[in-house]
Design a protein around this motif. Structure first.
Motif, PDB file in Angstrom:
ATOM      1  N   ALA A  45      76.465  17.310  79.894  1.00 47.23           N
ATOM      2  CA  ALA A  45      77.828  16.483  80.473  1.00 47.23           C
ATOM      3  C   ALA A  45      78.234  15.663  79.256  1.00 47.23           C
ATOM      4  O   ALA A  45      77.471  14.795  78.616  1.00 47.23           O
ATOM      5  CB  ALA A  45      77.702  15.745  81.586  1.00 47.23           C
ATOM      6  N   LEU A  46      79.647  15.599  78.821  1.00 46.44           N
ATOM      7  CA  LEU A  46      79.962  14.890  77.717  1.00 46.44           C
ATOM      8  C   LEU A  46      81.427  14.058  78.049  1.00 46.44           C
ATOM      9  O   LEU A  46      82.069  14.526  78.818  1.00 46.44           O
ATOM     10  CB  LEU A  46      80.248  16.058  76.529  1.00 46.44           C
ATOM     11  CG  LEU A  46      79.349  16.888  75.967  1.00 46.44           C
ATOM     12  CD1 LEU A  46      79.926  17.707  74.942  1.00 46.44           C
ATOM     13  CD2 LEU A  46      78.348  16.245  75.107  1.00 46.44           C
ATOM     14  N   ALA A  47      81.353  13.117  77.215  1.00 47.70           N
ATOM     15  CA  ALA A  47      82.897  12.308  77.074  1.00 47.70           C
ATOM     16  C   ALA A  47      83.525  12.862  75.867  1.00 47.70           C
ATOM     17  O   ALA A  47      82.750  12.870  74.777  1.00 47.70           O
ATOM     18  CB  ALA A  47      82.756  10.927  77.199  1.00 47.70           C
ATOM     19  N   VAL A  48      84.540  13.395  75.980  1.00 40.75           N
ATOM     20  CA  VAL A  48      85.393  14.177  75.059  1.00 40.75           C
ATOM     21  C   VAL A  48      86.736  13.694  74.800  1.00 40.75           C
ATOM     22  O   VAL A  48      87.469  13.439  75.690  1.00 40.75           O
ATOM     23  CB  VAL A  48      85.518  15.737  75.286  1.00 40.75           C
ATOM     24  CG1 VAL A  48      86.191  16.583  74.024  1.00 40.75           C
ATOM     25  CG2 VAL A  48      84.061  16.237  75.303  1.00 40.75           C
ATOM     26  N   LEU A  49      87.010  13.691  73.478  1.00 45.57           N
ATOM     27  CA  LEU A  49      88.525  13.313  73.134  1.00 45.57           C
ATOM     28  C   LEU A  49      88.899  14.091  71.618  1.00 45.57           C
ATOM     29  O   LEU A  49      87.966  14.437  70.755  1.00 45.57           O
ATOM     30  CB  LEU A  49      88.423  12.014  72.690  1.00 45.57           C
ATOM     31  CG  LEU A  49      89.607  11.156  72.217  1.00 45.57           C
ATOM     32  CD1 LEU A  49      90.961  11.210  73.386  1.00 45.57           C
ATOM     33  CD2 LEU A  49      89.239   9.684  72.089  1.00 45.57           C
ATOM     34  N   ALA A  50      89.976  14.597  71.656  1.00 44.34           N
ATOM     35  CA  ALA A  50      90.578  15.226  70.560  1.00 44.34           C
ATOM     36  C   ALA A  50      91.974  14.766  70.119  1.00 44.34           C
ATOM     37  O   ALA A  50      92.867  14.482  71.066  1.00 44.34           O
ATOM     38  CB  ALA A  50      90.578  16.821  70.771  1.00 44.34           C
ATOM     39  N   VAL A  51      92.254  14.517  69.025  1.00 48.61           N
ATOM     40  CA  VAL A  51      93.431  14.174  68.519  1.00 48.61           C
ATOM     41  C   VAL A  51      93.876  14.922  67.130  1.00 48.61           C
ATOM     42  O   VAL A  51      93.148  15.317  66.579  1.00 48.61           O
ATOM     43  CB  VAL A  51      93.096  12.605  67.870  1.00 48.61           C
ATOM     44  CG1 VAL A  51      94.582  11.911  67.258  1.00 48.61           C
ATOM     45  CG2 VAL A  51      92.900  11.784  69.093  1.00 48.61           C
ATOM     46  N   ALA A  52      95.355  15.199  67.009  1.00 49.25           N
ATOM     47  CA  ALA A  52      96.049  15.886  66.228  1.00 49.25           C
ATOM     48  C   ALA A  52      97.391  15.646  65.658  1.00 49.25           C
ATOM     49  O   ALA A  52      97.833  14.465  66.643  1.00 49.25           O
ATOM     50  CB  ALA A  52      95.784  17.728  66.498  1.00 49.25           C
ATOM     51  N   GLU A  53      98.055  15.839  64.930  1.00 50.25           N
ATOM     52  CA  GLU A  53      99.253  15.196  64.629  1.00 50.25           C
ATOM     53  C   GLU A  53     100.372  15.997  65.638  1.00 50.25           C
ATOM     54  O   GLU A  53      99.878  16.872  66.305  1.00 50.25           O
ATOM     55  CB  GLU A  53      99.749  15.940  63.245  1.00 50.25           C
ATOM     56  CG  GLU A  53      98.697  15.400  62.137  1.00 50.25           C
ATOM     57  CD  GLU A  53      99.185  16.132  60.796  1.00 50.25           C
ATOM     58  OE1 GLU A  53      99.841  15.513  59.859  1.00 50.25           O
ATOM     59  OE2 GLU A  53      98.658  17.422  60.683  1.00 50.25           O
ATOM     60  N   ARG A  54     101.302  14.849  65.817  1.00 49.79           N
ATOM     61  CA  ARG A  54     102.012  14.926  66.987  1.00 49.79           C
ATOM     62  C   ARG A  54     102.907  16.515  66.992  1.00 49.79           C
ATOM     63  O   ARG A  54     103.209  17.132  65.810  1.00 49.79           O
ATOM     64  CB  ARG A  54     103.205  14.213  66.885  1.00 49.79           C
ATOM     65  CG  ARG A  54     104.396  14.377  67.986  1.00 49.79           C
ATOM     66  CD  ARG A  54     104.092  13.816  69.327  1.00 49.79           C
ATOM     67  NE  ARG A  54     103.174  12.566  69.364  1.00 49.79           N
ATOM     68  CZ  ARG A  54     103.707  11.471  69.631  1.00 49.79           C
ATOM     69  NH1 ARG A  54     105.087  11.131  69.390  1.00 49.79           N
ATOM     70  NH2 ARG A  54     103.253  10.237  69.611  1.00 49.79           N
ATOM     71  N   GLY A  55     103.049  17.374  68.097  1.00 55.79           N
ATOM     72  CA  GLY A  55     103.518  18.377  68.166  1.00 55.79           C
ATOM     73  C   GLY A  55     102.540  19.611  67.906  1.00 55.79           C
ATOM     74  O   GLY A  55     103.278  20.697  67.459  1.00 55.79           O
ATOM     75  N   THR A  56     101.338  19.342  67.409  1.00 59.31           N
ATOM     76  CA  THR A  56     100.571  20.625  67.070  1.00 59.31           C
ATOM     77  C   THR A  56      99.616  20.969  68.000  1.00 59.31           C
ATOM     78  O   THR A  56      99.001  22.230  67.684  1.00 59.31           O
ATOM     79  CB  THR A  56      99.791  20.467  65.803  1.00 59.31           C
ATOM     80  OG1 THR A  56      98.747  18.978  66.011  1.00 59.31           O
ATOM     81  CG2 THR A  56     100.778  19.681  64.729  1.00 59.31           C
TER      82      THR A  56
END
Length: 349
Positions: free
Chosen positions: A127-138
């Motif tokens: 079990a993990l806590a997960v977050l991902a971020v990328a440039e807007r609209g991608t």
């Protein structure tokens, strides 16, 4: 980085920083990585209090509340594109919600406060806590399609596999690229009734399977990283998890291929109305087109990727991983937190 400046200190003459690593003022920079780890740490600490108590909804709710609270402090202007659902269905981190402090770069955000809520509730690994971020609209917008057929493998075979090929052929190509026999391969598969034919195909091909109850983000990362003992991930899993995993695979250099898998005629029609080609095989780049994306995860329970949260009288110990595709950097972060600072996230007896 080495920087030489002129005698009058007017401007830099040159820098040894690779232009490929440079970012503009409107792009997320390397400082974002540590901020994201703080967010997943908070979600893991809050959700971790519910490990083994059998209530996945309370575990998820605690992790979501903590993640939202810390996200509000992050220096970016984010919109959740992969979240807990539409606003009228999920009052927490819903699709379209604005997160961050509103300043800085504009970003797409994918959240999974607990990837593997059932694993957390039952005290099972991964079990993990997960977050991902990328440039807007991608980030890819899957519309109303919640599942996709997936194929994940590491860098050696990234250019040769094809989801449209038979399982046996893909395994032969992976083995050839890795310089081993098919009987040396291990394929990770979600333990679902729908995968019985797939599992039989894998075994008939000569490869072994590693079945997992939930948590195919961790599974996808294991398939893409060397030294994990997993050579591929195959089968049908969550579309949001596929997009989150793609952000990690951008750094790892492997490949994830996906094909949307509607579960009903209504879902199929919604996908067609949204312009999706249901026969199209989506590549890593299709799922997240930015070359400057981030992935962060913190272990909640012990697993193949990370150690779970540890609590004692005075400290909370966490282990996290953070990746940035632009630099290709992977960092493991061991956190030591003072327990009394986190009492508001503790489970009340």
């Amino acid at each position: 980085m080495r920087l030489l400046v002129s005698e009058n200190n007017d401007e830099a003459q040159y820098s040894t920083l690779s232009p490929a690593l440079a970012v503009g003022d409107d792009e997320p920079d390397r400082n974002l990585a540590l901020e994201l780890v703080r967010v997943t740490e908070a979600a893991a600490i809050a959700g971790g209090h519910w490990v083994g108590f059998g209530d996945k909804n309370k575990a998820d709710g605690a992790a979501v509340d903590a993640m939202r609270s810390l996200l509000s402090t992050v220096h970016f202007n984010g919109i959740v594109v992969i979240g807990e659902g539409e606003k009228d269905e999920a009052p927490m981190l819903y699709n379209g919600e604005q997160v961050g402090d509103g300043s800085g770069p504009e970003c797409d955000v994918a959240v999974d406060p607990i990837d593997g809520t059932r694993l957390c509730a039952l005290g099972i690994n991964n079990a993990l806590a997960v977050l991902a971020v990328a440039e807007r609209g991608t980030m890819f917008d899957p519309s109303a399609v919640f599942y996709m057929e997936k194929l994940v493998t590491g860098p050696e075979a990234a250019e040769v596999v094809d989801l449209r090929l038979p399982v046996k052929e893909n395994l032969r190509l992976i083995a050839k690229a890795k310089g081993v026999k098919v009987n040396a391969l291990t394929v990770m598969v979600l333990d679902r009734d729908r995968h019985r034919p797939l599992v039989q195909e894998i075994r008939d091909s000569g490869a072994r399977t590693k079945m997992i109850m939930d948590g195919d983000v961790a599974g996808a990362i294991a398939a893409a990283r060397s030294g994990t003992g997993v050579d591929a991930l195959m089968g049908i899993g969550g579309t949001p998890e596929g997009i989150v995993a793609a952000c990690a695979i951008k750094t790892l250099g492997g490949v994830i291929q996906g094909r949307l898998w509607p579960t009903s005629d209504e879902e199929k029609q919604k996908a067609i109305d949204a312009g999706h080609d249901l026969d199209r095989v989506l590549s890593t780049h299709d799922l997240v087109s930015s070359d400057n994306c981030y992935f962060a995860a913190t272990g909640i329970t012990d697993g193949d990727l990370l150690r779970g949260v540890r609590y004692d009288k005075n400290k909370v110990l966490t282990q996290s991983i953070v990746m940035r595709s632009k630099s290709g950097t992977i960092r493991f972060v061991d956190g030591e937190h003072q327990s009394h600072k986190w009492e508001s996230y503790a489970r009340m007896a």
